[in-house]
Enzyme design. Structure first.
Site, PDB file in Angstrom:
ATOM      1  CE  LYS A  76     -17.115 -15.724   0.846  1.00  0.00           C
ATOM      2  NZ  LYS A  76     -18.367 -15.503   0.057  1.00  0.00           N
ATOM      3  CG  ASN A  77     -19.436 -17.102  -2.871  1.00  0.00           C
ATOM      4  OD1 ASN A  77     -18.989 -16.602  -1.381  1.00  0.00           O
ATOM      5  ND2 ASN A  77     -18.532 -15.512  -3.425  1.00  0.00           N
ATOM      6  CB  CYS A 127     -19.547  -8.378   3.004  1.00  0.00           C
ATOM      7  SG  CYS A 127     -18.690  -9.352   3.260  1.00  0.00           S
ATOM      8  NE  ARG A 135     -24.692  -9.027  -0.674  1.00  0.00           N
ATOM      9  CZ  ARG A 135     -23.208  -9.898  -0.257  1.00  0.00           C
ATOM     10  NH1 ARG A 135     -23.659  -9.496   0.807  1.00  0.00           N
ATOM     11  NH2 ARG A 135     -23.394 -10.513  -0.920  1.00  0.00           N
ATOM     12  NE  ARG A 170     -18.394 -13.409   7.050  1.00  0.00           N
ATOM     13  CZ  ARG A 170     -19.486 -12.647   6.330  1.00  0.00           C
ATOM     14  NH1 ARG A 170     -19.179 -11.680   6.879  1.00  0.00           N
ATOM     15  NH2 ARG A 170     -19.300 -13.712   4.951  1.00  0.00           N
TER      16      ARG A 170
HETATM   17  N1  EPU Z   1     -30.262  -8.599  -5.894  1.00  0.00           N
HETATM   18  C1  EPU Z   1     -31.717  -7.901  -5.585  1.00  0.00           C
HETATM   19  N2  EPU Z   1     -32.679  -8.736  -5.267  1.00  0.00           N
HETATM   20  C2  EPU Z   1     -32.345 -10.199  -4.460  1.00  0.00           C
HETATM   21  C3  EPU Z   1     -30.782 -10.471  -5.001  1.00  0.00           C
HETATM   22  C4  EPU Z   1     -30.129  -9.810  -5.099  1.00  0.00           C
HETATM   23  O1  EPU Z   1     -32.043  -6.650  -6.530  1.00  0.00           O
HETATM   24  O2  EPU Z   1     -32.917 -10.470  -4.148  1.00  0.00           O
HETATM   25  C5  EPU Z   1     -29.546  -7.259  -6.384  1.00  0.00           C
HETATM   26  C6  EPU Z   1     -28.310  -6.603  -5.038  1.00  0.00           C
HETATM   27  O3  EPU Z   1     -28.757  -5.889  -4.061  1.00  0.00           O
HETATM   28  C7  EPU Z   1     -26.433  -7.013  -6.529  1.00  0.00           C
HETATM   29  C8  EPU Z   1     -27.257  -7.639  -7.370  1.00  0.00           C
HETATM   30  O4  EPU Z   1     -28.482  -8.342  -7.275  1.00  0.00           O
HETATM   31  O5  EPU Z   1     -27.044  -5.320  -6.853  1.00  0.00           O
HETATM   32  C9  EPU Z   1     -26.241  -8.731  -7.614  1.00  0.00           C
HETATM   33  O6  EPU Z   1     -25.801  -9.172  -6.180  1.00  0.00           O
HETATM   34  P1  EPU Z   1     -26.032 -11.374  -6.541  1.00  0.00           P
HETATM   35  O7  EPU Z   1     -27.224 -11.696  -6.087  1.00  0.00           O
HETATM   36  O8  EPU Z   1     -25.772 -11.939  -7.472  1.00  0.00           O
HETATM   37  O9  EPU Z   1     -25.337 -11.207  -5.091  1.00  0.00           O
HETATM   38  P2  EPU Z   1     -25.493 -12.229  -3.954  1.00  0.00           P
HETATM   39  O10 EPU Z   1     -26.229 -13.462  -5.111  1.00  0.00           O
HETATM   40  O11 EPU Z   1     -25.492 -11.478  -3.253  1.00  0.00           O
HETATM   41  C10 EPU Z   1     -22.717 -13.522  -4.633  1.00  0.00           C
HETATM   42  C11 EPU Z   1     -21.583 -13.599  -3.966  1.00  0.00           C
HETATM   43  C12 EPU Z   1     -21.251 -12.642  -3.533  1.00  0.00           C
HETATM   44  C13 EPU Z   1     -21.202 -11.631  -4.794  1.00  0.00           C
HETATM   45  C14 EPU Z   1     -22.053 -12.038  -5.562  1.00  0.00           C
HETATM   46  C15 EPU Z   1     -21.444 -11.326  -6.922  1.00  0.00           C
HETATM   47  C16 EPU Z   1     -22.241 -15.930  -2.182  1.00  0.00           C
HETATM   48  C17 EPU Z   1     -22.603 -16.808  -0.617  1.00  0.00           C
HETATM   49  N3  EPU Z   1     -21.807 -14.082  -2.543  1.00  0.00           N
HETATM   50  O12 EPU Z   1     -23.825 -12.581  -3.772  1.00  0.00           O
HETATM   51  O13 EPU Z   1     -19.658 -12.480  -2.301  1.00  0.00           O
HETATM   52  O14 EPU Z   1     -20.200 -10.379  -4.607  1.00  0.00           O
HETATM   53  O15 EPU Z   1     -22.993 -13.021  -5.487  1.00  0.00           O
HETATM   54  O16 EPU Z   1     -19.966 -11.860  -7.750  1.00  0.00           O
HETATM   55  O17 EPU Z   1     -22.111 -16.694  -3.466  1.00  0.00           O
HETATM   56  C18 EPU Z   1     -17.816 -12.459  -1.423  1.00  0.00           C
HETATM   57  O18 EPU Z   1     -17.231 -14.198  -1.221  1.00  0.00           O
HETATM   58  O19 EPU Z   1     -17.179 -12.227  -0.172  1.00  0.00           O
HETATM   59  C19 EPU Z   1     -19.330 -11.375  -1.897  1.00  0.00           C
HETATM   60  C20 EPU Z   1     -19.435 -10.343  -1.770  1.00  0.00           C
END
Ligand code: EPU
Length: 429
Positions: A26-27, A120, A125, A408
Site C-alpha cells: 500500500k505504502n 488513521c 501527524r 483500507r
Molecule cells: N512528522 C512530523 N512532521 C511532519 C511529518 C512527520 O513531526 O511533517 C512526525 C510524525 O508525527 C511521526 C514521525 O514524524 O511522529 C514519523 O512519521 P512519518 O512521517 O514517517 O509517517 P508517515 O509518513 O505519515 C508513513 C506510513 C505509515 C507508517 C509511517 C511510519 C504512508 C502513507 N504512511 O506515514 O503507515 O506508519 O510511515 O513507518 O506511507 C499505515 O499504513 O497504516 C500507516 C500509518
C-alpha cells in the site's frame, strides 16, 4: 461501509495451514500513483493492491485531471487535460497519503492548495516538515481557514530551486514527497536524514529509469539533480511486496499455524520482524521470496521497540502485541514513532490480555493469558488486523466493527485468511 468481521477462535492450537500470498505494498503504490504527476506521458502500474486507499488515491488524481484506466491489479494514469492545483478537501482529509500529492503537483504546476490531511488517528501527524521543505525549495507557504497554499516564488518552467534540507525527523512520506518535488526543481537538492524505508528506493529506481537523477538510495542522504518532467515510454512500475502485510501474516503463523508459507514477499525487508518472532520461539525458514513459519509450543516474551527502517516497524507493532499476550513472561513495548498507537490495547485487555499502559508510548504485556471473543471497534488499519489475529486465537466469537479500516489496507482479507483455515466472515450491518 458498515461491514464487520466475525472471527471464530480456533478450537485447537496450530490449526492454520497452507500458504498465503502477499500483495503489493500500500505504502509504495499510493506514493507511486502520486508520482504520475511528474510524467509527460502515461504511467502504468502492476501489482497494485485492490484496497480502499488506492480507490481514494485514484479519485484524488481524477479530481486533479488524470485519466485513469484500471484492470486486474493494474492501473494506468495519464494527464490529457489541464491539471487542477487544489486537492479535493473531503477526499484529502480521509487519507494521510493525500499529502504526498502536494510534492509532485508543486513540481509540475508551481502551486498547490490542500487541507490538513486526515488518516488513521495514531498520533499528531503534522505536516511541518513538508512545508519547511517547500520553503527551502523556494516556495511561499500560507494557511487560510484550514487550507494550505504553496506557491513557487520564481516564474518560469522549473520554478523551484534545488536546496539542502535536513529532516528533523526521518519522516517516510516527507522524504518521498520532497524527493519527488526536487525532481522538478532547477539544480541539485540534498535531503539529509532521509527515511530508509525500502519503498523509497523502489520509487526512486523507477523514476531514475524514466530520466530522473536520484542518488544515495538506501542511505540517509539523497541527492536529486532536478531534471524536470519525466517520460515513462511504456515502462511499468511493479509495486514491491507489502512487508507490513507479510510481517503480520508471519506473526499470525507464529501464533496459530502448524505450517504457514508466506509467498511473494521480500524477506530482506523483514529482518526485524523475523528476528523478534524467532526470539519469541517460533520457527521461521527464510526462502528467496517466501517465509515459512511454524507456531511455537510455548512463546517467550520479547521486548519490542519500534524504530524507523530497518528497525521494528510501527505498522507491525499491534500484531506483535497480540503475539506477546500469548508469550510467557513480561514484555515491554515501546512505540517510538506515534504517540497514539497503543490505544487499541484497551480492546485486547477487554479480551483478557494483561496489559498495563505506562504512558502514550509504552505498555507492558504479561503473558500468557487466554483471550476471549468480544465486540471490538477497528480503530485504524493495522490495529484492525491485529484484532482479527486476536480473534483467531481467542475462545469464542470476536466481532470487529468498522471493517472499512482493514479494507483500507488489506485486499480481500477474509478470503485469503479463510484459505489457510481461519474462520472469518464478513457481515454487512
Ligand atoms: N512528522 C512530523 N512532521 C511532519 C511529518 C512527520 O513531526 O511533517 C512526525 C510524525 O508525527 C511521526 C514521525 O514524524 O511522529 C514519523 O512519521 P512519518 O512521517 O514517517 O509517517 P508517515 O509518513 O505519515 C508513513 C506510513 C505509515 C507508517 C509511517 C511510519 C504512508 C502513507 N504512511 O506515514 O503507515 O506508519 O510511515 O513507518 O506511507 C499505515 O499504513 O497504516 C500507516 C500509518
Amino acid at each position: 461501509m458498515n461491514d464487520m468481521f466475525v472471527v471464530r477462535g480456533r478450537t485447537k492450537k496450530q490449526s492454520l495451514w497452507g500458504s498465503i500470498t502477499v500483495g503489493g505494498a500500500k505504502n509504495a503504490a499510493l506514493q507511486a500513483l502520486a508520482f504520475s504527476l511528474l510524467f509527460k506521458d502515461a504511467v502504468s502500474y502492476e501489482r497494485v493492491p485492490h484496497i480502499e486507499d488506492i480507490d481514494r488515491m485514484c479519485e484524488l488524481l481524477e479530481g486533479l485531471g488524470a485519466t485513469i484506466t484500471r484492470g486486474d491489479h493494474a492501473v494506468k494514469v495519464e494527464y490529457l487535460d489541464t491539471i487542477e492545483t487544489r486537492l479535493d478537501e473531503e477526499r484529502a482529509k480521509r487519507m494521510r497519503a493525500s499529502v504526498v500529492l502536494t510534492g509532485p503537483l508543486l513540481a509540475r504546476t508551481g502551486t498547490v492548495q490542500f487541507p490538513f490531511p486526515g488518516g488513521c488517528v495514531i498520533g499528531k501527524r503534522p505536516v511541518d516538515i513538508f512545508l519547511d521543505g517547500y520553503r527551502a525549495l523556494g516556495a511561499k507557504v500560507s494557511e487560510d481557514d484550514g487550507e494550505f497554499s504553496v506557491k513557487a516564488i520564481s516564474k518560469g518552467e522549473r520554478t523551484l530551486r534545488g536546496t539542502e534540507f535536513f529532516l528533523r525527523v526521518p519522516s517516510v512520506t516527507a522524504t518521498q514527497t520532497l524527493m519527488m518535488c526536487a525532481v522538478g526543481a532547477e539544480g541539485t537538492t540534498v535531503i539529509k536524514n532521509a527515511a530508509l524505508e525500502p519503498e523509497t528506493e523502489s520509487l526512486a529506481t523507477f523514476l531514475n529509469e524514466c530520466g530522473a537523477n536520484i542518488s544515495g538510495l538506501g542511505t540517509p542522504t539523497l541527492t536529486i539533480v532536478g531534471t524536470g518532467l519525466l517520460e515513462a515510454r511504456g515502462r511499468v512500475y511493479r509495486v514491491p511486496p507489502d512487508r507490513i502485510e507479510a510481517g503480520s501474516f508471519l506473526i499470525l503463523g507464529a501464533l496459530a499455524a502448524k505450517e504457514l508459507t508466506i509467498d511473494d514477499c521480500e524477506p530482506s525487508h523483514l529482518e526485524a520482524v523475523i528476528d523478534a518472532v524467532r526470539r519469541a520461539g517460533a520457527e521461521v525458514d527464510v526462502g528467496a521470496s517466501s517465509l515459512t513459519v511454524r507456531a511455537a509450543k510455548k512463546l517467550r516474551a520479547v521486548d519490542i521497540k519500534t524504530h524507523e527502517y530497518p528497525g521494528f516497524p510501527t505498522d507491525v507493532q499491534a500484531p506483535m502485541v497480540v503475539l506477546l499476550t500469548q508469550a510467557e513472561g513480561e514484555a515491554l513495548v515501546f512505540e517510538t514513532i506515534f504517540e497514539g498507537r497503543l490505544n487499541y490495547t484497551e480492546g485486547l485487555a477487554r479480551m483478557g490480555a494483561s496489559i498495563k499502559m505506562w504512558d502514550t508510548h509504552r505498555v507492558s504485556v504479561h503473558g500468557a493469558e487466554r483471550l476471549h471473543g468480544k465486540e471490538l471497534e477497528g480503530p485504524d488499519i493495522r490495529a484492525g488486523l491485529a484484532y482479527v489475529i486476536a480473534g483467531v486465537i481467542a475462545e469464542g466469537e470476536t466481532v470487529i466493527h468498522n471493517a472499512y479500516y482493514v479494507d483500507r489496507g488489506y485486499e480481500s482479507i477474509e478470503t485469503r485468511l479463510r484459505a489457510i483455515g481461519v474462520d472469518i466472515q464478513r457481515m454487512t450491518a
